[in-house]
Write a protein that holds these residues in place. Structure first.
Motif, PDB file in Angstrom:
ATOM      1  N   ASN A 104       0.768  -1.217  -0.177  1.00 53.75           N
ATOM      2  CA  ASN A 104      -0.073   0.027   0.103  1.00 53.75           C
ATOM      3  C   ASN A 104       0.664   1.433  -0.171  1.00 53.75           C
ATOM      4  OD1 ASN A 104      -2.029   1.821   0.515  1.00 53.75           O
ATOM      5  ND2 ASN A 104      -3.302   0.276   1.701  1.00 53.75           N
ATOM      6  N   PHE A 105       0.316   2.236  -0.702  1.00 54.18           N
ATOM      7  CA  PHE A 105       1.213   3.519  -0.904  1.00 54.18           C
ATOM      8  C   PHE A 105       0.750   4.345   0.283  1.00 54.18           C
ATOM      9  CE2 PHE A 105       2.451   2.597  -5.366  1.00 54.18           C
ATOM     10  CZ  PHE A 105       3.664   3.161  -5.295  1.00 54.18           C
ATOM     11  N   ILE A 106      -0.081   3.917   1.127  1.00 54.75           N
ATOM     12  CA  ILE A 106      -0.692   4.865   2.191  1.00 54.75           C
ATOM     13  C   ILE A 106      -0.060   4.703   3.430  1.00 54.75           C
ATOM     14  CG2 ILE A 106      -2.835   5.603   3.526  1.00 54.75           C
ATOM     15  CD1 ILE A 106      -4.483   4.540   1.100  1.00 54.75           C
ATOM     16  N   PRO A 107       0.515   5.658   4.170  1.00 55.39           N
ATOM     17  CA  PRO A 107       1.466   5.302   5.277  1.00 55.39           C
ATOM     18  C   PRO A 107       0.397   5.061   6.353  1.00 55.39           C
ATOM     19  CG  PRO A 107       2.004   7.710   4.347  1.00 55.39           C
ATOM     20  CD  PRO A 107       0.757   6.950   3.585  1.00 55.39           C
ATOM     21  N   ALA A 108       0.898   4.107   7.326  1.00 57.98           N
ATOM     22  CA  ALA A 108       0.342   3.994   8.616  1.00 57.98           C
ATOM     23  C   ALA A 108       0.748   5.227   9.370  1.00 57.98           C
ATOM     24  CB  ALA A 108       0.621   2.729   9.303  1.00 57.98           C
ATOM     25  N   THR A 109       0.000   5.674  10.560  1.00 59.86           N
ATOM     26  CA  THR A 109       0.424   6.600  11.408  1.00 59.86           C
ATOM     27  C   THR A 109       1.106   5.941  12.715  1.00 59.86           C
ATOM     28  OG1 THR A 109      -1.439   7.751  10.867  1.00 59.86           O
ATOM     29  CG2 THR A 109      -0.118   8.557  12.877  1.00 59.86           C
ATOM     30  N   ALA A 110       2.437   6.667  12.932  1.00 62.40           N
ATOM     31  CA  ALA A 110       3.230   5.951  14.138  1.00 62.40           C
ATOM     32  C   ALA A 110       3.389   7.221  15.191  1.00 62.40           C
ATOM     33  CB  ALA A 110       4.532   5.497  13.568  1.00 62.40           C
ATOM     34  N   VAL A 111       3.281   7.015  16.266  1.00 62.85           N
ATOM     35  CA  VAL A 111       3.678   8.052  17.253  1.00 62.85           C
ATOM     36  C   VAL A 111       5.048   7.677  17.803  1.00 62.85           C
ATOM     37  CG1 VAL A 111       2.509   6.859  19.172  1.00 62.85           C
ATOM     38  CG2 VAL A 111       2.787   9.280  19.325  1.00 62.85           C
ATOM     39  N   ILE A 112       5.714   9.076  17.985  1.00 60.24           N
ATOM     40  CA  ILE A 112       6.913   8.712  18.467  1.00 60.24           C
ATOM     41  C   ILE A 112       6.942   8.729  20.241  1.00 60.24           C
ATOM     42  CG2 ILE A 112       9.124  10.109  18.801  1.00 60.24           C
ATOM     43  CD1 ILE A 112       8.716  11.771  16.471  1.00 60.24           C
ATOM     44  N   ARG A 113       7.227   7.594  20.679  1.00 61.87           N
ATOM     45  CA  ARG A 113       7.119   7.305  22.137  1.00 61.87           C
ATOM     46  C   ARG A 113       8.352   7.825  22.997  1.00 61.87           C
ATOM     47  NH1 ARG A 113       1.870   6.711  22.682  1.00 61.87           N
ATOM     48  NH2 ARG A 113       1.217   5.025  21.686  1.00 61.87           N
ATOM     49  N   GLU A 114       9.537   7.807  22.173  1.00 64.08           N
ATOM     50  CA  GLU A 114      10.874   8.315  23.009  1.00 64.08           C
ATOM     51  C   GLU A 114      11.889   8.441  22.045  1.00 64.08           C
ATOM     52  OE1 GLU A 114      12.271   4.995  25.300  1.00 64.08           O
ATOM     53  OE2 GLU A 114      14.040   6.113  26.065  1.00 64.08           O
ATOM     54  N   ILE A 115      12.568   9.506  22.323  1.00 65.92           N
ATOM     55  CA  ILE A 115      13.910   9.842  21.506  1.00 65.92           C
ATOM     56  C   ILE A 115      15.315   9.535  22.172  1.00 65.92           C
ATOM     57  CG2 ILE A 115      14.656  11.657  19.850  1.00 65.92           C
ATOM     58  CD1 ILE A 115      12.015  12.901  19.788  1.00 65.92           C
ATOM     59  N   ILE A 116      15.957   8.831  21.529  1.00 67.55           N
ATOM     60  CA  ILE A 116      17.236   8.646  22.281  1.00 67.55           C
ATOM     61  C   ILE A 116      18.350   9.156  21.388  1.00 67.55           C
ATOM     62  CG2 ILE A 116      19.040   6.932  23.209  1.00 67.55           C
ATOM     63  CD1 ILE A 116      16.051   4.916  22.842  1.00 67.55           C
ATOM     64  N   ARG A 117      18.992  10.188  22.147  1.00 69.24           N
ATOM     65  CA  ARG A 117      20.288  10.916  21.239  1.00 69.24           C
ATOM     66  C   ARG A 117      21.491  10.159  21.463  1.00 69.24           C
ATOM     67  NH1 ARG A 117      21.854  16.408  20.351  1.00 69.24           N
ATOM     68  NH2 ARG A 117      24.033  16.875  20.834  1.00 69.24           N
ATOM     69  N   GLU A 118      21.922   9.738  20.074  1.00 65.75           N
ATOM     70  CA  GLU A 118      22.991   8.660  19.963  1.00 65.75           C
ATOM     71  C   GLU A 118      24.296   9.508  19.969  1.00 65.75           C
ATOM     72  OE1 GLU A 118      22.519   5.793  20.541  1.00 65.75           O
ATOM     73  OE2 GLU A 118      20.644   5.258  19.808  1.00 65.75           O
ATOM     74  N   ASN A 119      24.232  10.559  19.084  1.00 67.81           N
ATOM     75  CA  ASN A 119      25.391  11.872  19.145  1.00 67.81           C
ATOM     76  C   ASN A 119      24.835  12.730  18.513  1.00 67.81           C
ATOM     77  OD1 ASN A 119      25.443  11.452  16.288  1.00 67.81           O
ATOM     78  ND2 ASN A 119      26.863  10.251  15.823  1.00 67.81           N
ATOM     79  N   ASP A 120      25.468  13.936  18.246  1.00 61.88           N
ATOM     80  CA  ASP A 120      25.271  15.281  17.461  1.00 61.88           C
ATOM     81  C   ASP A 120      24.383  15.250  16.424  1.00 61.88           C
ATOM     82  OD1 ASP A 120      26.491  16.521  19.892  1.00 61.88           O
ATOM     83  OD2 ASP A 120      27.997  17.250  18.428  1.00 61.88           O
ATOM     84  N   THR A 121      24.343  14.269  15.565  1.00 57.03           N
ATOM     85  CA  THR A 121      23.724  14.020  14.330  1.00 57.03           C
ATOM     86  C   THR A 121      22.565  12.925  14.272  1.00 57.03           C
ATOM     87  OG1 THR A 121      25.399  13.071  13.253  1.00 57.03           O
ATOM     88  CG2 THR A 121      25.428  15.513  13.284  1.00 57.03           C
ATOM     89  N   ILE A 122      22.995  12.063  15.354  1.00 57.74           N
ATOM     90  CA  ILE A 122      22.119  10.769  15.179  1.00 57.74           C
ATOM     91  C   ILE A 122      21.146  10.491  16.424  1.00 57.74           C
ATOM     92  CG2 ILE A 122      22.012   8.106  14.978  1.00 57.74           C
ATOM     93  CD1 ILE A 122      24.957   8.369  13.591  1.00 57.74           C
ATOM     94  N   SER A 123      19.903  10.402  16.146  1.00 55.85           N
ATOM     95  CA  SER A 123      18.786  10.132  17.212  1.00 55.85           C
ATOM     96  C   SER A 123      18.255   8.790  16.794  1.00 55.85           C
ATOM     97  CB  SER A 123      17.974  11.050  17.563  1.00 55.85           C
ATOM     98  OG  SER A 123      18.647  12.238  18.251  1.00 55.85           O
ATOM     99  N   THR A 124      17.889   8.217  17.888  1.00 52.95           N
ATOM    100  CA  THR A 124      17.006   6.982  17.660  1.00 52.95           C
ATOM    101  C   THR A 124      15.406   7.360  18.031  1.00 52.95           C
ATOM    102  OG1 THR A 124      18.579   5.234  17.922  1.00 52.95           O
ATOM    103  CG2 THR A 124      16.574   4.592  18.413  1.00 52.95           C
ATOM    104  N   PHE A 125      14.601   7.299  17.159  1.00 50.35           N
ATOM    105  CA  PHE A 125      13.253   7.524  17.376  1.00 50.35           C
ATOM    106  C   PHE A 125      12.454   6.068  17.804  1.00 50.35           C
ATOM    107  CE2 PHE A 125      15.043  10.738  14.968  1.00 50.35           C
ATOM    108  CZ  PHE A 125      14.640  11.832  15.683  1.00 50.35           C
ATOM    109  N   ARG A 126      12.016   6.009  18.986  1.00 47.15           N
ATOM    110  CA  ARG A 126      11.266   4.707  18.976  1.00 47.15           C
ATOM    111  C   ARG A 126       9.765   5.074  18.681  1.00 47.15           C
ATOM    112  NH1 ARG A 126      13.835   2.074  24.008  1.00 47.15           N
ATOM    113  NH2 ARG A 126      15.165   1.742  22.279  1.00 47.15           N
ATOM    114  N   LEU A 127       9.131   4.203  18.108  1.00 45.05           N
ATOM    115  CA  LEU A 127       7.937   4.442  17.502  1.00 45.05           C
ATOM    116  C   LEU A 127       6.864   3.434  17.946  1.00 45.05           C
ATOM    117  CD1 LEU A 127       8.968   5.389  13.921  1.00 45.05           C
ATOM    118  CD2 LEU A 127       8.494   7.018  15.753  1.00 45.05           C
ATOM    119  N   GLU A 128       5.669   3.698  17.669  1.00 47.09           N
ATOM    120  CA  GLU A 128       4.616   2.595  17.920  1.00 47.09           C
ATOM    121  C   GLU A 128       3.529   3.006  16.963  1.00 47.09           C
ATOM    122  OE1 GLU A 128       2.838   2.128  21.689  1.00 47.09           O
ATOM    123  OE2 GLU A 128       1.533   0.538  21.182  1.00 47.09           O
TER     124      GLU A 128
END
Ligand SMILES: Cc1cc2nc3c(=O)[nH]c(=O)nc-3n(C[C@H](O)[C@H](O)[C@H](O)COP(=O)(O)OP(=O)(O)OC[C@H]3O[C@@H](n4cnc5c(N)ncnc54)[C@H](O)[C@@H]3O)c2cc1C
Ligand code: FES
Length: 278
Positions: free
Chosen positions: A4-28
């Motif tokens: 499907n071309f239609i995206p599902a919606t995800a909410v950002i539950r948590e953001i983990i900063r890995e360094n100055d330019t990389i972050s991990t976005f925990r989604l559901e």
């Protein structure tokens, strides 16, 4: 596969900063139309309103669902918009897409992971999956070694995961191109960490990072006697549909979004991949 071309919606539950330019976005996912599952090595098409879509590997292991992680380097318009977002905000997700790593083939193997920079993201999913399996099955993978290169000490990412992996017995060897007073590990290219004692006839090597790194790591592993069917890497190509319909990611008769992004060296040797010299 979700066609499907239609995206599902995800909410950002948590953001983990890995360094100055990389972050991990925990989604559901919050309005999924079909159950969401994936395998290590697969990617999603992430969309942010008014910024388009980008292919991003899933960096968590499947057992962490319904939460899943996207580790994102701030590289351009969409990823910069993503880095401005906060927990509770919503994004679009299509997928998962692409071929996973052949996890079943890794049972009882010694696993060697070689990563550079953000390239640790898809391998992190595999490492966490291996650790999860080890807790469940006797024929899970044997030894795990990680060689991880970064440009400088401040660019080393995924430090929380690496500390946890060390505690769980993984041999993690870090290197930076240029050190400073705070850096007490290796200085030099990640290929310099590739010592013969790390390779057994039972070793499967998984590589992800900049193309030049992948090329030199493949050359060194081959020199050390690793068979091409025991070496795996992921390829990056600009993607649009992510599911084999637009032809945007075409590469020497293959579509990287469906035939890849995970390829064995044996497969790559049948293809003309200029940046890897195959
Ligand atoms: C299968 C796959 C998995 C990926 N996984 C991740 C991930 O886990 N984390 C992550 O941060 N990024 C990942 N990427 C890369 C990510 O899709 C691109 O960086 C994306 O274009 C960023 O979107 P943007 O709008 O922010 O940047 P853009 O404005 O699109 O581009 C920023 C810069 O990156 C270059 N660029 C864009 N896409 C690519 C590409 N595919 N290959 C080489 N150069 C490119 C552009 O030419 C430009 O110079 C992945 C790409 C692929 C194909
Ligand atoms: S991105 Fe459309 S075919 Fe691969």
């Amino acid at each position: 596969m979700n066609t499907n071309f239609i995206p599902a919606t995800a909410v950002i539950r948590e953001i983990i900063r890995e360094n100055d330019t990389i972050s991990t976005f925990r989604l559901e996912l919050i309005n999924k139309r079909v159950p969401f599952s994936f395998r290590s090595g697969q990617f999603c098409m992430l969309s942010v309103p008014h910024c388009g879509e980008a292919a991003i590997s899933i960096s968590s292991a499947p057992n962490a669902l319904p939460l899943f992680d996207l580790s994102i380097r701030n590289a351009g318009e969409l990823t910069n918009a993503m880095h401005q977002m906060k927990a509770g905000e919503q994004v679009g997700i299509r997928g998962p897409f692409g071929t996973p790593f052949p996890m079943a083939d890794f049972a009882n193997s010694d696993m060697l992971f070689v990563a550079g920079g953000i390239g640790l993201a898809p391998l992190k999913s595999v490492i966490d999956h291996c650790l999860f399996q080890s807790g469940l099955e006797a024929d899970a993978v044997a030894n795990i070694t990680l060689l991880y290169g970064s440009r400088s000490p401040s660019e080393v990412a995924f430090t929380t995961a690496i500390s946890s992996w060390k505690e769980q017995g993984i041999d993690c060897r870090l290197t930076v191109d240029a050190g400073d007073d705070s850096w007490h590990a290796n200085v030099g290219l990640v290929t310099e960490l590739l010592q013969k004692e790390l390779i057994t006839k039972n070793t499967k090597s998984l590589i992800c990072g900049p193309p030049v790194m992948i090329r030199f790591v493949i050359a060194r592993l081959t020199e050390m006697g690793c068979a091409s069917h025991d070496i795996f890497t992921t390829l990056e190509r600009h993607m649009k549909c992510g599911m084999g319909t637009c032809g945007h990611c075409h590469l020497d008769g293959k579509l990287v979004c469906v035939d890849g992004p995970v390829f064995s060296l044996e497969q790559l040797q049948t293809m003309d991949v200029m940046e890897l010299g195959t």
